[in-house]
Design a protein around this motif. Structure first.
Motif, short mmCIF file in Angstrom:
data_model
loop_
_atom_site.label_atom_id
_atom_site.label_comp_id
_atom_site.label_asym_id
_atom_site.label_seq_id
_atom_site.Cartn_x
_atom_site.Cartn_y
_atom_site.Cartn_z
N TRP A 35 39.24 24.87 37.50
CA TRP A 35 39.43 24.14 38.78
C TRP A 35 41.20 24.22 38.98
O TRP A 35 41.95 24.08 37.83
CB TRP A 35 39.07 22.79 38.66
N TYR A 36 41.56 24.45 40.36
CA TYR A 36 42.99 23.99 40.63
C TYR A 36 43.03 22.59 41.35
O TYR A 36 42.26 22.27 42.27
CB TYR A 36 43.80 24.88 41.41
N GLY A 37 43.17 21.65 40.43
CA GLY A 37 43.18 20.05 41.11
C GLY A 37 41.51 20.19 41.24
O GLY A 37 40.64 20.08 40.22
N LYS A 40 37.48 24.55 43.10
CA LYS A 40 37.14 25.28 41.99
C LYS A 40 37.29 26.66 41.97
O LYS A 40 36.80 27.14 43.20
CB LYS A 40 35.52 25.29 41.66
N ALA A 41 38.06 27.30 41.36
CA ALA A 41 38.36 28.90 41.68
C ALA A 41 37.70 29.74 40.71
O ALA A 41 37.54 30.88 40.93
CB ALA A 41 39.91 28.77 41.18
N LEU A 42 37.13 29.71 39.62
CA LEU A 42 36.31 30.23 38.81
C LEU A 42 34.85 29.59 38.46
O LEU A 42 34.82 28.52 37.89
CB LEU A 42 36.90 30.67 37.45
N GLY A 59 37.73 42.69 44.30
CA GLY A 59 37.11 41.68 44.99
C GLY A 59 38.15 41.22 46.19
O GLY A 59 39.45 41.50 45.98
N PRO A 60 37.40 40.65 47.19
CA PRO A 60 38.56 40.23 48.23
C PRO A 60 39.58 39.18 47.97
O PRO A 60 39.39 38.45 46.84
CB PRO A 60 37.40 39.61 49.57
N SER A 61 40.66 39.18 48.72
CA SER A 61 41.60 38.26 48.53
C SER A 61 41.10 36.75 48.23
O SER A 61 40.37 36.41 49.00
CB SER A 61 42.61 38.28 49.77
N GLY A 62 41.63 36.06 47.31
CA GLY A 62 41.43 34.82 46.95
C GLY A 62 39.96 34.64 46.31
O GLY A 62 39.61 33.39 45.82
N CYS A 63 39.29 35.92 45.70
CA CYS A 63 38.19 35.31 44.87
C CYS A 63 38.40 35.05 43.51
O CYS A 63 37.34 34.89 42.75
CB CYS A 63 37.31 36.72 45.19
N GLY A 64 39.49 34.71 42.94
CA GLY A 64 39.82 34.57 41.72
C GLY A 64 40.38 35.65 40.64
O GLY A 64 40.51 35.27 39.63
N LYS A 65 40.45 36.84 41.16
CA LYS A 65 40.89 38.03 40.29
C LYS A 65 42.10 37.62 39.34
O LYS A 65 42.15 37.75 38.13
CB LYS A 65 41.26 39.18 40.91
N SER A 66 43.40 37.25 40.14
CA SER A 66 44.35 36.79 39.19
C SER A 66 44.35 35.79 38.48
O SER A 66 44.81 35.71 37.27
CB SER A 66 45.67 36.57 40.24
N THR A 67 43.45 34.83 38.81
CA THR A 67 43.51 33.62 38.15
C THR A 67 42.63 33.76 36.65
O THR A 67 43.00 33.21 35.84
CB THR A 67 42.59 32.52 38.88
N TYR A 68 41.52 34.75 36.77
CA TYR A 68 40.81 35.01 35.75
C TYR A 68 41.82 35.92 34.70
O TYR A 68 41.89 35.58 33.24
CB TYR A 68 39.57 36.12 36.01
N LEU A 78 50.05 27.39 33.24
CA LEU A 78 51.52 26.86 33.82
C LEU A 78 51.27 26.11 34.81
O LEU A 78 52.34 25.36 35.51
CB LEU A 78 52.43 27.95 33.95
N VAL A 79 50.35 26.00 35.40
CA VAL A 79 50.01 25.49 36.83
C VAL A 79 49.31 24.05 36.36
O VAL A 79 48.40 23.84 35.67
CB VAL A 79 49.06 26.11 37.83
N PRO A 80 50.01 23.08 36.44
CA PRO A 80 49.53 21.55 35.91
C PRO A 80 48.43 20.82 36.20
O PRO A 80 47.71 20.56 35.40
CB PRO A 80 50.89 20.60 36.20
N ASP A 194 48.20 43.11 36.85
CA ASP A 194 47.90 42.61 37.98
C ASP A 194 48.44 43.35 39.18
O ASP A 194 49.65 43.48 39.22
CB ASP A 194 48.41 41.08 38.17
N GLU A 195 47.47 44.22 39.85
CA GLU A 195 48.02 45.15 40.89
C GLU A 195 49.21 45.80 40.50
O GLU A 195 50.22 45.81 41.36
CB GLU A 195 48.15 44.34 42.29
N PRO A 196 49.01 46.60 39.22
CA PRO A 196 50.43 47.37 38.84
C PRO A 196 51.15 48.24 40.04
O PRO A 196 52.15 48.53 39.83
CB PRO A 196 50.13 47.77 37.80
N THR A 225 42.82 44.97 40.92
CA THR A 225 43.26 45.80 41.78
C THR A 225 42.55 45.84 43.30
O THR A 225 41.37 45.37 43.08
CB THR A 225 42.97 47.54 41.38
N HIS A 226 43.21 45.85 44.50
CA HIS A 226 42.69 45.68 45.88
C HIS A 226 42.19 46.86 45.74
O HIS A 226 41.35 47.06 46.83
CB HIS A 226 43.93 45.18 46.65
N ASN A 227 42.58 48.01 45.45
CA ASN A 227 42.32 49.55 45.80
C ASN A 227 40.99 49.83 45.06
O ASN A 227 41.12 50.25 43.74
CB ASN A 227 43.59 50.14 45.09
#
Ligand code: ATP
Length: 273
Positions: A35-37, A40-42, A59-68, A78-80, A194-196, A225-227
């Motif tokens: 959760w971010y606050g 629920k992101a994952l 997966g589409p934007s905002g689906c939690g890829k980078s968070t995972y 690092l996100v409090p 992350d999307e290198p 990757t988005h690609n």
């Protein structure tokens, strides 16, 4: 608690893959929620990452890829407002354990970001930075590490005559390979990407994709990757994320040729996202 690679690869880590080659699991994610606050992101993520493979997360934007991805080296903390439930075992040890050596985890797990984040220093200094922080002072040893890492990142021939020039003088594609060399210099076990290539031109993208292919001999790689063509080209396994959940995870060939879930099929055929 310290991590001991040699001792923790046991037979019961090994699973059969479609190629009948037994590979050990590097990361085992079990019922992970994040959760971010209040948000629920994952949601209930269960995913195994195998050694010496490239695992793509699509997966589409905002689906939690980078968070995972950022959960795997605990950078997400690092996100409090972040709160997690569930387990991520890295080489059999729970990275959320309160005694877990997070700094050691981050030296075992390197990360390459979307935009090359070279330091405003020479090419040599960029690569030698990590090993120096880890206490290596001997110039000859550092020279060896720099050369080996730049060769490993397939950029040595392009920079060997200008090692002491500022890294900002390199092209975007060269800077990204320098970032990969910087990551290799600390001898990681896993490389998170992350999307290198999203900021790179097609030729630089191809070079980085070829590099990813070569690097999996020595490392386990997880790439967001988005690609989808890129996922199909570079990865062995693909996880399709949607709204914080893993909808499907399988061999890349299978996922793209015969997806089991209608939502995967709709996504890979471009019906949404
Ligand atoms: N620092 C943050 N604080 C609060 N919410 C966040 C934060 N970072 C991400 N989120 C939210 O978590 C969800 C997942 O975001 P994430 O960046 O992991 O998705 P993504 O699949 O990587 O997206 P993209 O493809 O656009 O990069 C989104 O709803 C996003 O708004």
């Amino acid at each position: 608690m310290t991590l001991n690679r040699e001792n923790i690869i046991k037979n019961d880590d090994l699973e059969e893959t479609n190629t009948n080659v037994k590979k050990s699991i590097v990361y085992d994610t079990q019922d992970l929620n994040l959760w971010y606050g209040q948000d629920k992101a994952l949601k209930n993520i269960n995913l195994s990452i195998y050694e010496n493979e490239v695992t793509a997360i699509i997966g589409p934007s905002g689906c939690g890829k980078s968070t995972y991805l950022k959960t795997l080296n605990r950078m997400v903390e690092l996100v409090p407002s972040v709160r997690t439930e569930g387990k991520i075992l890295y080489r059999e040890q729970d990275i959320f354990d309160k005694n877990y050596p997070v700094e050691e985890l981050r030296t075992r797990v390197g990360m390459v970001f979307q935009k090359p984040n070279v330091f405003p220093k020479s090419i040599w200094e960029n690569v030698a930075y990590g090993p120096k922080i880890h206490g290596i002072k001997d110039k000859a040893t550092l020279n060896q590490i720099v050369e080996k890492s730049l060769k490993g990142a397939a950029i040595w021939d392009e920079v060997k005559d200008r090692l002491h020039e500022n890294a900002f003088g390199l092209s975007g594609g060269q800077q990204q390979r320098l970032c990969i060399a910087r990551c290799l210099a600390i001898e990681p076990d896993v490389i998170l990407m992350d999307e290198p290539t999203s900021a790179l031109d097609p030729i630089s993208t191809l070079k980085v994709e070829e590099l990813i292919h070569d690097l999996k001999k020595d490392f386990s790689i997880i790439i967001v990757t988005h690609n989808m063509q890129q996922a199909a080209r570079v990865s062995d396994k693909t996880a399709f994320f949607l709204s914080g959940e893993v909808v499907e995870f399988s061999d890349t060939n299978k996922l793209f040729s015969t997806p089991k879930d209608k939502r995967t099929e709709d996504y890979i055929t471009g019906r949404f996202g």
